[in-house]
Scaffold this motif. Structure first.
Motif, PDB file in Angstrom:
ATOM      1  N   PHE A   1      -4.713  40.023 -16.326  1.00 23.58           N
ATOM      2  CA  PHE A   1      -3.834  38.856 -16.343  1.00 23.58           C
ATOM      3  C   PHE A   1      -3.402  38.482 -17.747  1.00 23.58           C
ATOM      4  O   PHE A   1      -4.046  38.811 -18.740  1.00 23.58           O
ATOM      5  CB  PHE A   1      -4.509  37.657 -15.677  1.00 23.58           C
ATOM      6  CG  PHE A   1      -5.851  37.277 -16.259  1.00 23.58           C
ATOM      7  CD1 PHE A   1      -5.974  36.720 -17.520  1.00 23.58           C
ATOM      8  CD2 PHE A   1      -7.016  37.463 -15.514  1.00 23.58           C
ATOM      9  CE1 PHE A   1      -7.209  36.352 -18.044  1.00 23.58           C
ATOM     10  CE2 PHE A   1      -8.258  37.098 -16.027  1.00 23.58           C
ATOM     11  CZ  PHE A   1      -8.354  36.549 -17.289  1.00 23.58           C
TER      12      PHE A   1
ATOM     13  N   GLY B   1      -2.761  34.887 -19.145  1.00 22.71           N
ATOM     14  CA  GLY B   1      -2.952  33.517 -18.707  1.00 22.71           C
ATOM     15  C   GLY B   1      -2.718  32.489 -19.786  1.00 22.71           C
ATOM     16  O   GLY B   1      -2.393  32.804 -20.931  1.00 22.71           O
TER      17      GLY B   1
ATOM     18  N   ASN C   1      -0.106  34.164 -15.177  1.00 26.04           N
ATOM     19  CA  ASN C   1      -0.754  34.463 -13.888  1.00 26.04           C
ATOM     20  C   ASN C   1      -2.275  34.321 -13.967  1.00 26.04           C
ATOM     21  O   ASN C   1      -3.020  35.050 -13.327  1.00 26.04           O
ATOM     22  CB  ASN C   1      -0.360  35.848 -13.369  1.00 26.04           C
ATOM     23  CG  ASN C   1      -0.816  36.977 -14.273  1.00 26.04           C
ATOM     24  OD1 ASN C   1      -1.100  36.766 -15.448  1.00 26.04           O
ATOM     25  ND2 ASN C   1      -0.886  38.179 -13.731  1.00 26.04           N
ATOM     26  N   GLN C   2      -2.708  33.369 -14.757  1.00 24.24           N
ATOM     27  CA  GLN C   2      -4.116  32.951 -14.800  1.00 24.24           C
ATOM     28  C   GLN C   2      -4.157  31.609 -15.499  1.00 24.24           C
ATOM     29  O   GLN C   2      -3.337  31.337 -16.391  1.00 24.24           O
ATOM     30  CB  GLN C   2      -4.988  33.969 -15.549  1.00 24.24           C
ATOM     31  CG  GLN C   2      -6.474  33.612 -15.648  1.00 24.24           C
ATOM     32  CD  GLN C   2      -6.813  32.843 -16.936  1.00 24.24           C
ATOM     33  OE1 GLN C   2      -6.117  32.940 -17.929  1.00 24.24           O
ATOM     34  NE2 GLN C   2      -7.890  32.088 -16.888  1.00 24.24           N
TER      35      GLN C   2
ATOM     36  N   THR D   1      -6.876  28.545 -17.233  1.00 31.27           N
ATOM     37  CA  THR D   1      -8.135  27.916 -17.628  1.00 31.27           C
ATOM     38  C   THR D   1      -7.807  26.469 -17.954  1.00 31.27           C
ATOM     39  O   THR D   1      -6.897  26.213 -18.750  1.00 31.27           O
ATOM     40  CB  THR D   1      -8.732  28.594 -18.880  1.00 31.27           C
ATOM     41  OG1 THR D   1      -8.914  29.981 -18.625  1.00 31.27           O
ATOM     42  CG2 THR D   1     -10.063  27.950 -19.259  1.00 31.27           C
TER      43      THR D   1
ATOM     44  N   ALA E   1      -3.718  27.456  -9.033  1.00 33.37           N
ATOM     45  CA  ALA E   1      -4.032  28.885  -9.078  1.00 33.37           C
ATOM     46  C   ALA E   1      -4.116  29.469  -7.673  1.00 33.37           C
ATOM     47  O   ALA E   1      -3.590  30.556  -7.397  1.00 33.37           O
ATOM     48  CB  ALA E   1      -5.341  29.108  -9.828  1.00 33.37           C
TER      49      ALA E   1
ATOM     50  N   PHE F   1      -3.354  33.447  -8.268  1.00 34.72           N
ATOM     51  CA  PHE F   1      -3.894  34.075  -9.477  1.00 34.72           C
ATOM     52  C   PHE F   1      -5.219  33.420  -9.875  1.00 34.72           C
ATOM     53  O   PHE F   1      -5.585  32.365  -9.352  1.00 34.72           O
ATOM     54  CB  PHE F   1      -2.883  34.077 -10.629  1.00 34.72           C
ATOM     55  CG  PHE F   1      -2.300  32.739 -11.022  1.00 34.72           C
ATOM     56  CD1 PHE F   1      -3.084  31.718 -11.539  1.00 34.72           C
ATOM     57  CD2 PHE F   1      -0.927  32.526 -10.919  1.00 34.72           C
ATOM     58  CE1 PHE F   1      -2.538  30.512 -11.941  1.00 34.72           C
ATOM     59  CE2 PHE F   1      -0.361  31.319 -11.321  1.00 34.72           C
ATOM     60  CZ  PHE F   1      -1.165  30.311 -11.829  1.00 34.72           C
ATOM     61  N   PRO F   2      -5.975  34.038 -10.797  1.00 35.94           N
ATOM     62  CA  PRO F   2      -7.335  33.577 -11.108  1.00 35.94           C
ATOM     63  C   PRO F   2      -7.375  32.219 -11.817  1.00 35.94           C
ATOM     64  O   PRO F   2      -6.533  31.906 -12.660  1.00 35.94           O
ATOM     65  CB  PRO F   2      -7.892  34.677 -12.025  1.00 35.94           C
ATOM     66  CG  PRO F   2      -7.045  35.873 -11.759  1.00 35.94           C
ATOM     67  CD  PRO F   2      -5.678  35.340 -11.443  1.00 35.94           C
TER      68      PRO F   2
ATOM     69  N   LYS G   1     -10.184  30.208 -14.063  1.00 33.61           N
ATOM     70  CA  LYS G   1     -11.465  30.408 -14.754  1.00 33.61           C
ATOM     71  C   LYS G   1     -12.140  29.074 -15.010  1.00 33.61           C
ATOM     72  O   LYS G   1     -11.508  28.122 -15.495  1.00 33.61           O
ATOM     73  CB  LYS G   1     -11.285  31.144 -16.084  1.00 33.61           C
ATOM     74  CG  LYS G   1     -12.631  31.436 -16.761  1.00 33.61           C
ATOM     75  CD  LYS G   1     -12.504  32.338 -17.957  1.00 33.61           C
ATOM     76  CE  LYS G   1     -11.958  31.614 -19.156  1.00 33.61           C
ATOM     77  NZ  LYS G   1     -12.110  32.404 -20.400  1.00 33.61           N
TER      78      LYS G   1
ATOM     79  N   THR H   1      -5.889  35.365 -22.340  1.00 31.94           N
ATOM     80  CA  THR H   1      -5.507  33.975 -22.087  1.00 31.94           C
ATOM     81  C   THR H   1      -5.052  33.345 -23.390  1.00 31.94           C
ATOM     82  O   THR H   1      -5.810  33.314 -24.366  1.00 31.94           O
ATOM     83  CB  THR H   1      -6.693  33.171 -21.522  1.00 31.94           C
ATOM     84  OG1 THR H   1      -7.143  33.779 -20.308  1.00 31.94           O
ATOM     85  CG2 THR H   1      -6.286  31.740 -21.242  1.00 31.94           C
TER      86      THR H   1
ATOM     87  N   MET I   1      -8.415  42.403 -10.675  1.00 31.17           N
ATOM     88  CA  MET I   1      -8.903  41.199 -11.370  1.00 31.17           C
ATOM     89  C   MET I   1     -10.150  40.612 -10.718  1.00 31.17           C
ATOM     90  O   MET I   1     -10.457  39.430 -10.901  1.00 31.17           O
ATOM     91  CB  MET I   1      -7.805  40.131 -11.464  1.00 31.17           C
ATOM     92  CG  MET I   1      -6.520  40.601 -12.102  1.00 31.17           C
ATOM     93  SD  MET I   1      -5.337  39.249 -12.297  1.00 31.17           S
ATOM     94  CE  MET I   1      -3.779  40.119 -12.133  1.00 31.17           C
TER      95      MET I   1
END
Length: 646
Positions: free
Chosen positions: A33, A35, A57-58, A60, A89, A94-95, A97, A286, A336
């Motif tokens: 990703f 992010g 696409n991520q 945090t 997300a 997408f992820p 975190k 990220t 991922m």
């Protein structure tokens, strides 16, 4: 609609929404990703007219999942800010975190008022609540910024999780075990800063030790705030050095180039992003902010959208992400997500020659089937047998395979351990560990007779992890030839001779002492520090492994960034000494102490501590454990009474 029901509906829409949005994002690589963060509370992920999912696409959340944000008042949990990012997300497929579970900063203020035991219970409750709210996390920064000196309050969290222990990082291992117990399928990360320029060796030492000890750590995170002024050659050398040492997946977790100079920022992006992105061990990048003026660095100048226009670095990034090299770059986590959980757990990672070492090999696959596992010591195959996990290891029984091996080293040196898991479809996964084998320890320059004095540099002969521990393998001092068996312990000139210097929190030295007379003892330590907050503790290590606390020694600042002025600090040991041979350990509880020598004298002085730079209204304790609250500066406290005000 309840929050739980709302989340279920979002999850159900996951697959369809992903296909509709992924093409708009900068990265179309399905395995890693690109992010970013949001700071909205509760707010929106989209900002200033720009749509987050059009770029990244991520996600945090910069602050929303930190303990202090969620549980500012004990027992009252507020996930509203975090849910903004988590729900977004899920909606866009997408992820998300979780950043972070354990950190010596941005934890609730009320934690400071708890005992270590109470802090542990609070950490357990915090993790349990995070598990209840987010049961299916896929990626977590488990421990953040634990390198010595990075967070001054790390010792508060460290003490709650068991302290340094045998490895020097037992508390970090404990944190990863706690996280894995709750989220066995999540990618668990250790995250830190200054990894590429200033603290590379300390970072490697920490992560490698945690990995070798069998902690369920899946990746290392390099924040990458330290790259604005880093040359390409030095950056590449550091990347290679870290990966060669760790052989684990890497995340670039907080990348930013803080400069108002568009061309300077563009140049760093062009140099650094491809090097990171195309490394097959890099699982994702990220960025730490994207809107100019709204990032954490000076004036927010790391932002790549300024005055509602894309800066050249972002324009280039868009073009780069459309290249074949970017689209097809490999990842250690295809899709991922984590497929394999494989950990090699020796009973000890530092042993004497001839000691038999039991070793556990733990393996679990998410969707594939294990065909067989091969285990190697220095590339020599060693037999595995199924192991039933009981007692302290019983919580690991969810692994598909729990196998055991034994190894008895006959030579000194480092032995590489490797588990190779092969699946029924031919896929192969590996996990590394290592153990260091050393000669029997022995006193350096003879036993230290007590009562008496001994030089700090004369700690026992042996190896790192056996008779001493240093955070790197380099002697940074100006005395290079005092002894050749001290690993990275640093010897410097001071007080007319050789002293220990360049100390970091968590480093320790052990001495074989021979106590001739039993009784109460006092200490005098000759020390210096050019900084505030330095110190060390003394402990007695008994043959059965029991640790007896003897003293916490606070080292005053003896010069302003100057370590040439030495001073004697003194106090009483908390416990009496018994006659006979025993091991005394000195552990540096904070950085920047120079230690010359220590003298242990028979008979207590009644003095608890000397404070030359103490702040007013500080809580201290007398010899009987009674709290003394009083204004003092440069006071020696004796039995709860001020006897000297220097």
């Amino acid at each position: 609609m309840t929050q739980r029901l709302r989340k279920s509906i979002v999850c159900a829409a996951f697959i369809g929404l992903f296909s509709n949005t992924a093409s708009a994002q900068l990265s179309s690589n399905p395995d890693k990703f690109l992010g970013n963060i949001t700071t909205g509370w509760p707010g929106s992920m989209d900002t200033d007219g720009f749509i987050f999912s059009d770029y990244w696409n991520q996600v945090t959340h910069e602050n929303g999942t930190k303990w202090s944000t969620v549980e500012g008042k004990r027992g009252k949990f507020d996930w509203r800010a975090a849910d903004v990012a988590a729900d977004y997300a899920k909606e866009h497929g997408f992820p998300f975190k979780f950043h972070t579970l354990v950190w010596g900063s941005q934890y609730p203020d009320w934690v400071n008022n708890l005992t270590p035991e109470e802090r542990y219970e609070a950490i357990v409750a915090w993790m349990d609540e995070a598990k209840a709210h987010y049961p299916d996390l896929t990626i977590i920064d488990v421990v953040n910024e634990a390198i010595s000196g990075h967070q001054p309050n790390t010792p508060i969290i460290k003490a709650a999780l068991g302290g340094d222990g045998k490895t020097g990082y037992d508390w970090i291992i404990k944190a990863f075990e706690m996280a894995h117990e709750r989220w066995p399928d999540a990618i668990l990360i250790y995250n830190d800063f200054n990894t590429f320029q200033w603290n590379t060796d300390q970072f490697i030492d920490l992560v490698k030790t945690v990995r070798d000890a069998g902690a369920p750590i899946d990746a290392y995170g390099c924040q990458s705030h330290d790259l604005t002024d880093c040359s390409l050659s030095n950056f590449k050398k550091s990347m290679d050095k870290i990966q060669d040492a760790l052989q684990m997946p890497m995340y670039i977790t907080e990348y930013d180039i803080g400069t108002a100079d568009d061309n300077a920022q563009l140049k760093k992006y062009q140099e650094q992003i491809p090097l990171m992105w195309e490394a097959d061990y890099c699982a994702g990048v990220t960025l730490w902010g994207w809107i100019y003026g709204k990032t954490w660095v000076t004036d927010g100048n790391s932002g790549i959208i300024k005055n509602k226009k894309e800066r050249p670095a972002l324009e280039w990034l868009r073009e780069y992400m459309q290249t074949d090299a970017a689209k097809t770059a490999k990842s250690p986590f295809p899709g991922m997500v984590k497929e394999a959980s494989i950990y090699v757990k020796p009973a000890a990672i530092k042993v004497e020659k001839g000691t038999t070492v039991p070793i556990l090999v733990l393996a679990n696959l998410k969707s594939k089937t294990i065909d067989h596992i091969d285990f190697y010591v220095n590339d020599e195959k060693v037999a595995l047998t199924p192991a039933a996990l009981t007692g302290e290891y019983s919580w690991l029984s969810h692994f598909n395979h729990t196998d055991a091996a034994e190894f008895t080293p006959t030579e000194e040196g480092t032995y590489e351990l490797k588990a190779v898991v092969k699946t029924t479809d031919g896929t192969k996964y590996e996990r590394l560990s290592s153990i260091t084998v050393y000669p029997a320890r022995s006193p350096f320059n003879g036993e230290k007779e007590i009562p008496g004095a001994f030089e700090a540099e004369d700690f026992d002969s042996g190896s790192d992890g056996q008779s001493f521990h240093d955070s790197d393998n380099k002697n940074e001092g100006d005395i290079k030839d005092y002894r050749n068996d001290a690993g990275g312990v640093d010897f410097v000139k001071g007080n007319g001779g050789c002293v220990i210097g360049y100390t970091y929190e968590g480093e320790w030295l052990e001495y074989t002492i021979n106590v001739k007379e039993a009784g109460d003892y006092s200490y005098e330590a000759t020390v210096s520090s050019g900084s505030t907050g330095s110190g060390f503790k003394m402990e007695l290590i008994k043959e059965d492994g029991t640790v007896v606390s003897l003293a916490q020694v606070d080292v005053p600042q003896t010069g302003n960034n100057d370590w040439s002025n030495y001073k004697v600090v003194s106090g009483d040991l908390k416990a009496p000494l018994e006659t006979g041979k025993q091991v005394l350990r000195i552990t540096f509880t904070s950085a920047y102490t120079n230690l010359d020598k220590i003298e242990l004298k028979l008979g207590g002085t009644g003095i608890l501590s000397v404070k030359d730079d103490a702040s007013d209204n500080q809580n201290i304790y007398n010899l009987y454990g009674m709290k003394v609250n009083q204004n003092y500066k440069g006071i020696i406290i004796k039995n709860g009474k001020k006897i000297i005000n220097r």
